[in-house]
Design a protein around this motif. Structure first.
Motif, PDB file in Angstrom:
ATOM      1  N   GLN A  58       0.827  -1.202   0.000  1.00  0.00           N
ATOM      2  CA  GLN A  58       0.000   0.000   0.000  1.00  0.00           C
ATOM      3  C   GLN A  58       0.864   1.257   0.000  1.00  0.00           C
ATOM      4  OE1 GLN A  58      -2.236   1.524   3.615  1.00  0.00           O
ATOM      5  NE2 GLN A  58      -3.916   0.552   2.497  1.00  0.00           N
ATOM      6  N   GLU A  59       1.914   1.270   0.813  1.00  0.00           N
ATOM      7  CA  GLU A  59       2.804   2.436   0.846  1.00  0.00           C
ATOM      8  C   GLU A  59       3.524   2.613  -0.481  1.00  0.00           C
ATOM      9  OE1 GLU A  59       3.153   4.788   3.005  1.00  0.00           O
ATOM     10  OE2 GLU A  59       1.748   3.940   4.455  1.00  0.00           O
ATOM     11  N   GLU A  80       2.400   1.735  -3.401  1.00  0.00           N
ATOM     12  CA  GLU A  80       1.425   2.254  -4.372  1.00  0.00           C
ATOM     13  C   GLU A  80       1.142   3.730  -4.116  1.00  0.00           C
ATOM     14  OE1 GLU A  80      -1.164   1.900  -7.667  1.00  0.00           O
ATOM     15  OE2 GLU A  80       0.519   0.728  -6.900  1.00  0.00           O
ATOM     16  N   ARG A  81       1.091   4.116  -2.843  1.00  0.00           N
ATOM     17  CA  ARG A  81       0.890   5.535  -2.534  1.00  0.00           C
ATOM     18  C   ARG A  81       2.046   6.379  -3.057  1.00  0.00           C
ATOM     19  NH1 ARG A  81      -1.418   6.134   3.654  1.00  0.00           N
ATOM     20  NH2 ARG A  81      -3.540   5.371   3.247  1.00  0.00           N
TER      21      ARG A  81
END
Length: 339
Positions: free
Chosen positions: A142-143, A145-146
Motif C-alpha cells: 500500500q505504501e 502504491e501511494r
C-alpha cells in the motif's frame, strides 16, 4: 514390514509416546476425582457406626440422604475447581482478537489441562505472527502504491498544470482587456487545482517525514489539517524524542493522519490537541478532540490503525464518551539503549 507414514494433512496429530492427549487427560481426571469421592464415602460408611437394614427403614433414609448429598457436593466442588481453566479458556475464545495481541491464559499449576491451554496459547502466537506478516506485506504494498501515485501526481499532473499556468500567464499578458479578467479567473482556478494536487501528493507520500523527521512532519500535518478543516490544533510535540526506526515513524504519522481525518469527517470538533511525548520506555502519541464522541464503530479506518500498531508492537487505546469528545493514544515501546 513397516507401514508408511500418512501424508494426509487432515489426519489428527498423535501425541508423542508417553504424553497423554488432552481428551485422555480429562477422562482420567474425572475418573480419579469420582473414584476418590466414592472411596471416601465408602470408607466413611465402613468406619461409622451407622448401619443399613434390608429392607431400608424409614429412620435410615435421612442418613442415606445426607451421605448422598455430601458425596454429590464434594464431587461437584472438586470438578468445578478442577475444570475452572476450561471456563477461562472459553472466555478467551469468545473475546480473542488477533489485532489485540498478548491476550493469554496463564497455565501454571493447572495440571494436565495446562498442556491444552499451552497449545491454545501457542496457536494464538502462530496466528498473530502470520497475521502480522501478512499485514506487513499488505501495508508495504500500500505504501509503495501511494508513493507511485504521489510521484505521478507531482511529476506528471503537477508539471502539466504548471505548464498550463505559465501558458495562461503569457496569454493574459497578450490578451485584450475584455478577455483578461476571464483568463485571470481561469489562471486562479488552475493555480488552486495545482495546490490541491500538491496537497494530495503530500498526504499520499509524506516527503517531509523522510527529509526533516517526525516532529516536522507532525507540525506540517497539523498545519494542513487546520488549513483545510478550520479546526484549531494545539501541538504538544516533544523535540527530545528517543530515536525510532523509519517504520515506527511512518506508523505514528499514518495513525495521526487517520485520527485527524476522522475528526474532520465525524467529530464536529472545534479544537484538537496533538501530543507526542517521550515516557519511560515508550513514545506516546495522543490525539484528543472536543467533538460529539459516543460509541466507537470499528470500521476500516480504526482496524487499519490497529493493524499498523500491531506491526511495531504498540498499544492503541480509544476512549470516547457522548458529548465529551474522543481520545486516541498510541503507546510505542522503546528498547532501553543501555540493554
Amino acid at each position: 514390514m513397516s507401514r508408511p507414514a500418512s501424508n494426509d494433512p487432515q489426519a489428527p496429530a498423535r501425541a508423542p509416546r508417553g504424553i497423554r492427549s488432552p481428551a485422555s487427560a480429562l477422562f482420567w481426571r474425572l475418573v480419579v476425582i469420582n473414584g476418590l469421592v466414592f472411596t471416601a464415602g465408602l470408607t466413611t460408611l465402613a468406619l461409622s457406626p451407622a448401619t443399613v437394614s434390608s429392607p431400608v427403614l424409614l429412620t435410615e433414609l435421612p442418613i442415606l440422604a445426607v451421605g448422598l448429598a455430601v458425596m454429590l457436593t464434594a464431587n461437584a466442588l472438586l470438578l468445578r475447581t478442577s475444570l475452572a481453566p476450561l471456563g477461562a479458556l472459553t472466555t478467551l475464545m469468545e473475546r480473542v482478537d488477533l489485532l489485540r495481541s498478548g491476550d493469554r491464559i496463564a497455565h501454571s499449576g493447572n495440571g494436565d489441562l495446562g498442556r491444552l491451554i499451552a497449545t491454545f496459547n501457542a496457536m494464538l502466537d502462530r496466528l498473530e505472527a502470520e497475521r502480522s506478516t501478512s499485514t506487513a506485506h499488505a501495508l508495504a504494498a500500500q505504501e509503495a502504491e501511494r508513493q507511485r501515485i504521489a510521484r505521478e501526481l507531482h511529476d506528471e499532473i503537477g508539471q502539466s498544470l504548471t505548464v498550463v499556468l505559465l501558458s495562461l500567464k503569457r496569454a493574459v499578458d497578450r490578451a485584450p482587456g475584455e478577455l483578461r479578467d476571464e483568463l485571470c479567473a481561469v489562471q486562479e482556478t488552475v493555480r488552486a487545482s495545482l495546490d490541491e494536487v500538491r496537497q494530495v501528493a503530500r498526504r499520499l507520500r509524506p516527503g517531509v517525514l523522510e527529509d526533516l523527521g517526525l516532529i516536522s512532519a507532525m507540525n506540517s500535518l497539523a498545519g494542513d489539517f487546520s488549513t483545510v478543516s478550520g479546526v484549531t490544533v494545539t501541538r504538544l510535540l516533544d523535540p527530545r524524542l528517543p530515536p525510532v526506526s523509519s517504520d515506527t515513524e511512518l506508523v505514528i504519522y499514518r495513525i495521526a493522519q487517520e485520527c485527524l481525518t476522522n475528526v474532520a469527517r465525524h467529530a464536529r470538533a472545534s479544537r484538537v490537541e496533538l501530543s507526542l511525548r517521550a515516557e519511560p520506555g515508550a513514545v506516546v502519541l495522543c490525539i484528543t478532540d472536543d467533538g460529539t464522541g459516543g460509541p466507537i464503530r470499528e470500521g476500516a479506518g480504526i482496524r487499519g490503525m490497529r493493524e499498523r500498531a500491531m506491526l511495531i508492537g504498540a498499544d492503541l487505546g480509544i476512549d470516547s464518551a457522548p458529548a465529551e469528545g474522543t481520545r486516541v493514544c498510541l503507546t510505542v515501546p522503546i528498547a532501553d539503549p543501555r540493554e
